[in-house]
Design an enzyme around this catalytic site. Structure first.
Site, PDB file in Angstrom:
ATOM      1  N   SER A  43      39.347  46.479  42.431  1.00 28.66           N
ATOM      2  CA  SER A  43      40.007  45.192  42.671  1.00 28.66           C
ATOM      3  C   SER A  43      39.941  44.795  44.140  1.00 28.66           C
ATOM      4  CB  SER A  43      41.461  45.240  42.191  1.00 28.66           C
ATOM      5  OG  SER A  43      42.195  46.212  42.884  1.00 28.66           O
ATOM      6  N   GLU A  44      39.891  45.782  45.054  1.00 30.34           N
ATOM      7  CA  GLU A  44      39.774  45.461  46.474  1.00 30.34           C
ATOM      8  C   GLU A  44      38.916  46.487  47.189  1.00 30.34           C
ATOM      9  OE1 GLU A  44      40.916  42.786  47.811  1.00 30.34           O
ATOM     10  OE2 GLU A  44      42.340  42.131  46.278  1.00 30.34           O
ATOM     11  N   THR A  45      38.123  45.992  48.130  1.00 30.23           N
ATOM     12  CA  THR A  45      37.484  46.826  49.136  1.00 30.23           C
ATOM     13  C   THR A  45      37.923  46.309  50.491  1.00 30.23           C
ATOM     14  OG1 THR A  45      35.555  47.364  47.759  1.00 30.23           O
ATOM     15  CG2 THR A  45      35.303  47.583  50.146  1.00 30.23           C
ATOM     16  N   ILE A  66      39.865  37.501  50.264  1.00 32.24           N
ATOM     17  CA  ILE A  66      41.200  36.954  50.071  1.00 32.24           C
ATOM     18  C   ILE A  66      42.007  37.111  51.351  1.00 32.24           C
ATOM     19  CG2 ILE A  66      41.173  37.356  47.584  1.00 32.24           C
ATOM     20  CD1 ILE A  66      43.069  39.704  48.086  1.00 32.24           C
TER      21      ILE A  66
END
Length: 258
Positions: A43-45, A66
């Site tokens: 979902s995030e790096t 984001i």
């Protein structure tokens, strides 16, 4: 480029929310960071670079950059403080959401984040169709916050992600008052390439202020009721929201295919 994978908002592996943390010596191009995020398929790096005496932090989902991410910030602080010994239990990041400070205390990382201002909006048929149940209330900050009457409804949601994608806001959070915790929630972000976020820190900058006001308490114990699950301890103080949670390193490695 060194890369770590950290399970955030949990004290055990294979739970919480996994985030990749990349430590390039200089900034890669935006296109390369997005490609790495898509390759990681988390979902995030997070990408963190030392700039003089400061650390700058950016977050990428498989769908793009984001402006705020809680679990990847916690994961990055865990890497710098816990893995690399880069500070004395405190580290600050320059980000698109301003300066964010993280402190390590009593086995948890506490993040000082901005609290989103919420405005009440109309509950619509589109929300009900997308989520599979009708919220009792709806609120907008950066994201859409849908409030339900009981925990079981939130846990049992089977959303139509195609319909969730066209709801307002980059994420949609479903929440209800909890039985064991003050509140439970789930977070969906198909427009960012994420079906369900396992534990959403920035989402709790909406969720915690809502429940703080409704329950009349500054300290909110929150449970993200995704299949992986995760606990957040939230403190709301005016326009700021402190989020605290544990973290566990799952992987240490290198990105070599550049």
């Amino acid at each position: 480029m060194r890369q770590f994978v950290v399970d955030a908002f949990t004290d055990r592996p294979f739970a919480g929310n996994p985030a990749a943390v990349c430590l390039p010596e200089t900034w890669p191009t935006d296109q390369l960071m997005l490609a790495i995020a898509r390759e990681n398929n988390l979902s995030e790096t997070a990408f963190c670079v030392r700039e003089g005496e400061q650390w700058r932090l950016r977050w990428f989902t498989p769908g793009g950059e984001i402006d705020l991410c809680g679990h990847a910030t916690l994961a990055t602080a865990h890497v710098l403080l816990g893995e690399l010994g880069a500070g004395d239990d405190v580290v600050s990041f320059e980000t698109l959401s301003g300066r964010l400070t993280v402190r390590h205390r009593e086995g948890r990382y506490e993040m000082d984040f901005p609290a989103y201002r919420l405005r009440r909006v109309e509950v619509t048929d589109q929300m009900e169709t997308a989520l599979g149940a009708r919220p009792s209330e709806a609120w907008m900050g950066r994201d859409l916050l849908c409030v339900f009457d009981d925990e079981a409804t939130v846990r049992g949601l089977t959303p139509d992600l195609g319909r969730v994608e066209v709801l307002p806001g980059p994420l949609c959070h479903a929440t209800a008052q909890g039985l064991e915790f003050d509140c439970v929630s789930r977070s969906f972000a198909p427009s960012l390439g994420i079906a369900e976020d396992p534990v959403c820190g920035s989402g709790h900058c909406h969720i915690a202020p809502y429940w703080s006001g409704r329950l009349g308490k500054a300290h909110v114990r929150a449970w993200q009721a995704s299949p992986r699950g995760g606990e957040l301890r939230c403190t709301v103080d005016g326009e700021r929201c402190a989020l605290a949670g544990a973290a566990v390193t799952f992987l240490r490695g290198e990105v070599v295919g550049l």
